[in-house]
Structures are given as structure tokens and as C-alpha cells.
Write an enzyme that holds these catalytic residues in place. Structure first.
Site, mmCIF file in Angstrom:
data_model
loop_
_atom_site.group_PDB
_atom_site.id
_atom_site.type_symbol
_atom_site.label_atom_id
_atom_site.label_comp_id
_atom_site.label_asym_id
_atom_site.label_seq_id
_atom_site.Cartn_x
_atom_site.Cartn_y
_atom_site.Cartn_z
ATOM 1 N N CYS A 15 32.959 29.470 48.271
ATOM 2 C CA CYS A 15 32.298 28.197 48.568
ATOM 3 C C CYS A 15 33.284 27.045 48.684
ATOM 4 O O CYS A 15 32.889 25.914 48.981
ATOM 5 C CB CYS A 15 31.239 27.930 47.511
ATOM 6 S SG CYS A 15 30.148 29.365 47.365
ATOM 7 N N HIS A 21 30.434 19.138 43.949
ATOM 8 C CA HIS A 21 30.070 20.505 44.350
ATOM 9 C C HIS A 21 28.587 20.720 44.049
ATOM 10 O O HIS A 21 27.854 21.195 44.891
ATOM 11 C CB HIS A 21 30.959 21.496 43.609
ATOM 12 C CG HIS A 21 30.777 22.908 44.041
ATOM 13 N ND1 HIS A 21 30.959 23.313 45.350
ATOM 14 C CD2 HIS A 21 30.409 24.024 43.357
ATOM 15 C CE1 HIS A 21 30.709 24.619 45.436
ATOM 16 N NE2 HIS A 21 30.371 25.061 44.250
ATOM 17 N N GLU A 69 31.195 21.104 35.834
ATOM 18 C CA GLU A 69 31.632 20.035 36.742
ATOM 19 C C GLU A 69 31.489 18.658 36.094
ATOM 20 O O GLU A 69 32.376 17.801 36.235
ATOM 21 C CB GLU A 69 30.824 20.111 38.043
ATOM 22 C CG GLU A 69 31.326 19.125 39.084
ATOM 23 C CD GLU A 69 30.713 19.339 40.460
ATOM 24 O OE1 GLU A 69 29.726 20.091 40.586
ATOM 25 O OE2 GLU A 69 31.249 18.745 41.418
ATOM 26 N N LYS A 78 24.068 19.217 48.248
ATOM 27 C CA LYS A 78 23.549 20.598 48.364
ATOM 28 C C LYS A 78 22.038 20.636 48.141
ATOM 29 O O LYS A 78 21.375 21.587 48.550
ATOM 30 C CB LYS A 78 24.248 21.521 47.368
ATOM 31 C CG LYS A 78 25.657 21.910 47.798
ATOM 32 C CD LYS A 78 26.248 22.988 46.938
ATOM 33 C CE LYS A 78 27.640 23.361 47.409
ATOM 34 N NZ LYS A 78 28.649 22.293 47.211
ATOM 35 N N HIS A 95 22.983 25.377 49.724
ATOM 36 C CA HIS A 95 24.364 25.786 49.477
ATOM 37 C C HIS A 95 24.812 26.633 50.673
ATOM 38 O O HIS A 95 24.454 27.792 50.782
ATOM 39 C CB HIS A 95 24.490 26.565 48.168
ATOM 40 C CG HIS A 95 25.923 26.695 47.732
ATOM 41 N ND1 HIS A 95 26.979 26.530 48.595
ATOM 42 C CD2 HIS A 95 26.467 26.951 46.524
ATOM 43 C CE1 HIS A 95 28.116 26.686 47.942
ATOM 44 N NE2 HIS A 95 27.836 26.942 46.673
ATOM 45 N N PHE A 112 33.405 31.028 43.979
ATOM 46 C CA PHE A 112 33.579 32.274 43.241
ATOM 47 C C PHE A 112 35.002 32.768 43.480
ATOM 48 O O PHE A 112 35.565 32.589 44.566
ATOM 49 C CB PHE A 112 32.585 33.324 43.738
ATOM 50 C CG PHE A 112 31.238 33.254 43.058
ATOM 51 C CD1 PHE A 112 30.964 32.310 42.077
ATOM 52 C CD2 PHE A 112 30.234 34.153 43.408
ATOM 53 C CE1 PHE A 112 29.721 32.260 41.461
ATOM 54 C CE2 PHE A 112 28.996 34.107 42.790
ATOM 55 C CZ PHE A 112 28.737 33.160 41.817
#
Lengths: 410, 91
Positions: free
Chosen positions: A163, A301, A312, A333, A338, A398
Site C-alpha cells: 500500500c 495513511h 499511526e 481512504k 483503500h 504490508f
């Protein structure tokens, strides 16, 4: 330092759940209404009522050159649609052939094309893969197609960092431009993950937000009641250019790219850690030679999963310390979905348009900020209007891949 | 070559190239007129094999230059395939 080229952003293009044009994008981001819905007819094993962020009224034939549909897959169609818009908004055409190339991020590339091949071959006796099975599925198919169509013969790379792919693509293109090796780069990301097995596999990881009674409320980044992410499709592509080159041809400058930070958690394959997340933001600020207090807006994010948002929020506080109480932060998002490898591209565009207009989007569905979080000026409810010079966009993937960029209003 | 073969082969090419079937004629050249590249050529061969249930040999795969030549080749393959099935001894 002094011989480094300044790098500016002169073109933007996107396709997403918020449509297939640039003009309609910011008003929808500011409205903070998620367009998510149940994906009708998606047979994803183990996933009841799959929801997604689909591009409305998508038809690849509206964008793709004649005769190219059979040798390309959907993710390339998204990338091409975004790239054509970016190219046009930069005032470039394919006869210009500037000294430059393409860095494109994607998490899965043509994985959906492989799904189709496997399904066909494993379920129908005697069925063979088509000759285009590999060209359609290979990760670099989209970047290759863009180069061919837009006649960009410089470096052509596909960056795969889950991502964070697109933010890395933008950052790496920035570095190449800054070195003076190229004049123009197309950079961003693309993803077409709304396929049966990809969606079922995300579901297996228990990170998807349940559809609930109202899918538009499913994704709630930074909210105390957040329960996961909603997968989206799309592409976000930017034209990056040396300031010198842009000035010479009289291009409109949306923003200047000041810094890029990249880090690896070097920890767990899926669980983020605060050191890695903090590092990419610190490095981006250092690269930009900007004090944290000067950042006015952070496009986070913000996936809406419990663990991402918690990590975060702590990282934001660590990077910005007391300033985080004033720093406007939102996650788009909650409206784009996403979009994985495309997300950094779309969010960079959202950040730049917000800077240009001085209006900053709220995080859709954020009602009650998690009480466990440190004090951060999350934008919730209404959009905020302010004159802001500098902003950051961050992405974590990831694999523990983290990236952040710092941009200045153009 | 049979009209049926011309029709079916033309349909395959027209679908692949996203062009009207009327523009595909027996004299049409695959590369110069119909714009097929090497990958497109392989896709067409694949489709023909599926449609007519035949196998085009590697050495023959790039022999055909026009739609007419393709159709003649397909007819020959279909005939030999039918012959092979007639010649097969009954169980």
C-alpha cells in the site's frame, strides 16, 4: 545540494470511486461522503456481502486505444486513464517525447487476470491459458503500456511495496529528477483488487470492515468504533518535472515536491511498528529541510483498521510532538476506499488539490476520535479552510514498507 | 475455403481487433491491413484452435499472411482431423 534540480508537479490524473476526472474530485473529498456499496455478483469465497469502492460507470472502452483491450487487463486500463489525464493536464502530448520515464506503483498488478486464467483452466477440462495470460498479468504491464502509448523512453519501473507502492514511486521519481538525469517523470500507482480471490483473501486476514446496514458508514478511520478497511479500485498518476523544464515550457505548477522519506519496519510482515512509521515521516521532513511545525496538513495513511490507526496516531505525535494538536490530519481512504498500490497516488493528488484551494477534507465517518489517541487535530465533520504552504502525505504497506512525501503549494 | 470458415475466422479477427466484421475480407493481410502484431497473431491462432477444435503446428503458426490463407489452412486442418477420426479403429 546546490546543483540539485527543484522538482515540481505539473500534471494530475485520477480514476477512483469519486469518478474519472480531476474537476469533480475535490468537492467530493470535501463533502466527506463515502460512495461504497455492495459489489453485486462478486463470488468471493467466505465473504458475504462484499463491499468496495468502485469507479462509477467505468467502461474501459471510453479510455483505451482501439485494439488494445485484449492485450491488457483492467489495472492497465485504470493506469492509462489516469496517465492520459495527467499528461493532458500537464499540457504534454505524445509527440513531445520529453527526456523521462515512468515509475508506477502497484500492489497486485494483474493478479486478477491470473485469477481468471486459473479459474478457467482449473474448472474447464482441456482449457489452456491464452497467449496474453502473462503479458496481462505481469506486474509491470501497466507501466510498459503507458510508456508505449505516451512515448516515454526513459527509466520504466514498477514499484511493488504493497500500500506504499505509489508513494515510493513518486518519491523515487522525485530523486531521479532531482539528480538531473531526467526532465519529466510520470509517477503514481494503480490497482484493480475487487476480484473474487483477492477480496476473499483480504477477508481471511480479518481486516475488512463489515458491510453493516449502510456500507457508506463501514470505514471509519481514527474513530473509536473503527472496524476495518474498504477495498477500492483506481489509479492516481502525477507528472513530475524539473522546475527548470516546467518553467521553460510555461507549465502550470500545482505544487513543488520537497522531500521523500522511505523506511522499512524490518519487523513483522503485516503488523506495523511505530519506529518504521515514524522514520519515513522524519526522513521526509529532513529531506525537505523542513521543521515539523511548518507542516499544515497531513493526509494520513488512515486505513480504518484498529492497529494501523493506533500505530499511526502515536507516530504522528512522535514526529510532530506538540504541533500535532494543531496539525490538520485526515484520511481520504474513507472516501477513496483503500486502493492499495494506487492509494499514494490518489492521496498525493488529494493533498495537492487541497493545498491549491485552501480547503482540507474531513475524514468521512469520523465521529468520536479514539480516546486512546494522543491529541491530534483530526478534521472531522466539516472540511477545514486555511491557507497552508506545506503538507505531507504518508503511506504504509504490508511488508513494513513506509513512505512519506512533503509538498509545497504551487 | 468454405463460407462458414471465412465467417467464423473473420468474426474472431473482428472481435480481437475491435473492428466491424465487414472490414475483414479474404484478401485482408493480417499484419499490413489488420494490424496484428506477433502477440495478436498468437491470440488469433489460439482462438482458431478453440473455435475449430484443431491444433496449429508450431512450424505453421506464422505461415499465414492473409485471411484467405488462414481459412484454407483451417479447412485443411479440419479435414485431416475428420479423416483421423474416421480412420480410428472402432473400439
Amino acid at each position: 545540494m546546490s546543483d540539485r534540480q527543484r522538482v515540481v508537479i505539473t500534471g494530475l490524473g485520477q480514476v477512483s470511486a469519486l469518478g474519472s476526472s480531476l474537476d469533480a474530485l475535490l468537492p467530493q473529498l470535501l463533502a466527506g461522503k463515502a460512495p461504497f456499496s455492495v459489489i453485486e455478483g462478486l463470488d468471493a469465497p467466505g465473504l458475504e456481502r462484499p463491499i468496495g469502492a468502485m469507479i462509477p460507470d467505468w467502461d474501459s472502452r471510453d479510455w483505451m486505444p482501439a485494439g488494445s483491450l485484449k492485450t491488457t487487463w483492467l489495472v492497465t486500463h485504470f493506469a492509462y486513464a489516469a496517465a492520459v489525464q495527467a499528461f493532458e493536464s500537464a499540457g504534454l502530448d505524445r509527440t513531445d517525447r520529453p527526456r523521462g520515464g515512468i515509475f508506477l506503483g502497484t500492489g497486485f498488478g494483474g493478479q486478477g487476470a491470473s485469477e481468471e486464467t486459473y479459474r478457467s483452466c482449473f474448472t474447464t477440462p482441456g482449457r489452456r491459458p491464452r497467449p496474453t495470460a502473462i503479458p496481462n498479468a505481469m506486474a509491470n504491464a501497466s507501466a510498459s503500456f503507458l510508456a508505449t502509448e505516451l512515448r516515454l523512453t526513459g527509466p520504466n519501473l514498477t514499484l511493488v511495496a504493497a500500500c506504499a507502492s505509489a508513494t515510493h514511486a513518486i518519491g523515487q521519481a522525485f530523486r531521479l529528477l532531482r539528480s538531473g538525469e531526467v526532465d519529466v517523470m510520470l509517477a503514481g500507482g494503480c490497482e484493480a483488487p475487487l476480484t473474487p480471490i483477492t477480496m476473499a483473501a483480504w477477508n481471511a486476514m480479518r481486516v475488512l470492515a463489515p458491510a453493516g446496514a449502510d456500507p457508506t458508514q463501514a470505514c471509519r478511520p481514527f474513530d473509536a468504533s473503527r472496524s476495518g478497511l474498504v477495498v477500492g479500485e483506481g489509479a492516481g498518476v502525477l507528472v513530475l518535472e524539473t522546475f527548470e523544464h516546467a518553467q521553460r515550457r510555461g507549465a502550470h505548477i500545482y505544487a513543488e515536491l520537497l522531500g521523500y522519506g522511505a523506511s522499512a519496519d524490518a519487523g513483522h510482515i503485516t503488523r506495523p511498528n511505530i519506529e518504521g512509521v515514524t522514520a519515513c515521516m522524519d526522513l521526509a521532513l529532513q529531506d525537505a529541510a523542513v521543521e515539523p511545525e511548518r507542516i499544515g496538513y497531513l493526509n494520513a495513511h488512515g486505513t480504518g483498521t484498529p492497529i494501523n490507526d493506533r500505530t499511526e496516531a502515536d507516530a504522528i505525535r512522535r514526529v510532530f510532538s506538540e504541533h500535532s494538536a494543531r496539525l490538520m490530519v485526515s484520511s481520504t481512504k474513507a472516501v477513496f476506499g483503500h486502493t492499495m498500490g494506487a492509494s499514494g497516488g490518489l492521496e498525493a493528488i488529494a493533498t495537492i488539490l487541497s493545498l491549491n484551494e485552501g480547503h482540507f477534507p474531513p475524514t468521512a465517518n469520523l465521529q468520536t476520535i479514539d480516546a486512546e489517541f494522543p491529541e491530534i487535530a483530526f478534521i472531522k465533520g466539516e472540511a477545514r479552510s486555511e491557507d497552508v504552504e506545506l503538507a505531507m502525505s504518508s503511506s504504509f504497506g504490508f511488508g513494513g514498507n513506509n513512505a512519506a512525501i512533503v509538498v509545497r503549494n504551487g | 475455403m468454405s463460407q462458414d470458415t471465412i465467417q467464423r475466422v473473420s468474426r474472431i479477427i473482428a472481435d480481437y481487433r475491435e473492428i466491424p466484421i465487414e472490414t475483414v475480407e479474404p484478401e485482408s493481410r493480417l499484419v499490413e491491413d489488420l494490424g496484428l502484431d506477433s502477440l495478436g497473431y498468437l491470440e488469433i491462432v489460439f482462438e482458431i484452435e478453440e473455435e475449430f477444435q484443431v491444433r496449429v503446428l508450431e512450424e505453421d503458426a506464422f505461415e499465414f499472411t492473409t485471411i484467405g490463407a488462414v481459412c484454407e489452412g483451417v479447412d485443411a486442418l479440419v479435414r485431416s482431423s475428420e479423416q483421423a477420426s474416421v480412420d480410428k479403429p472402432a473400439p
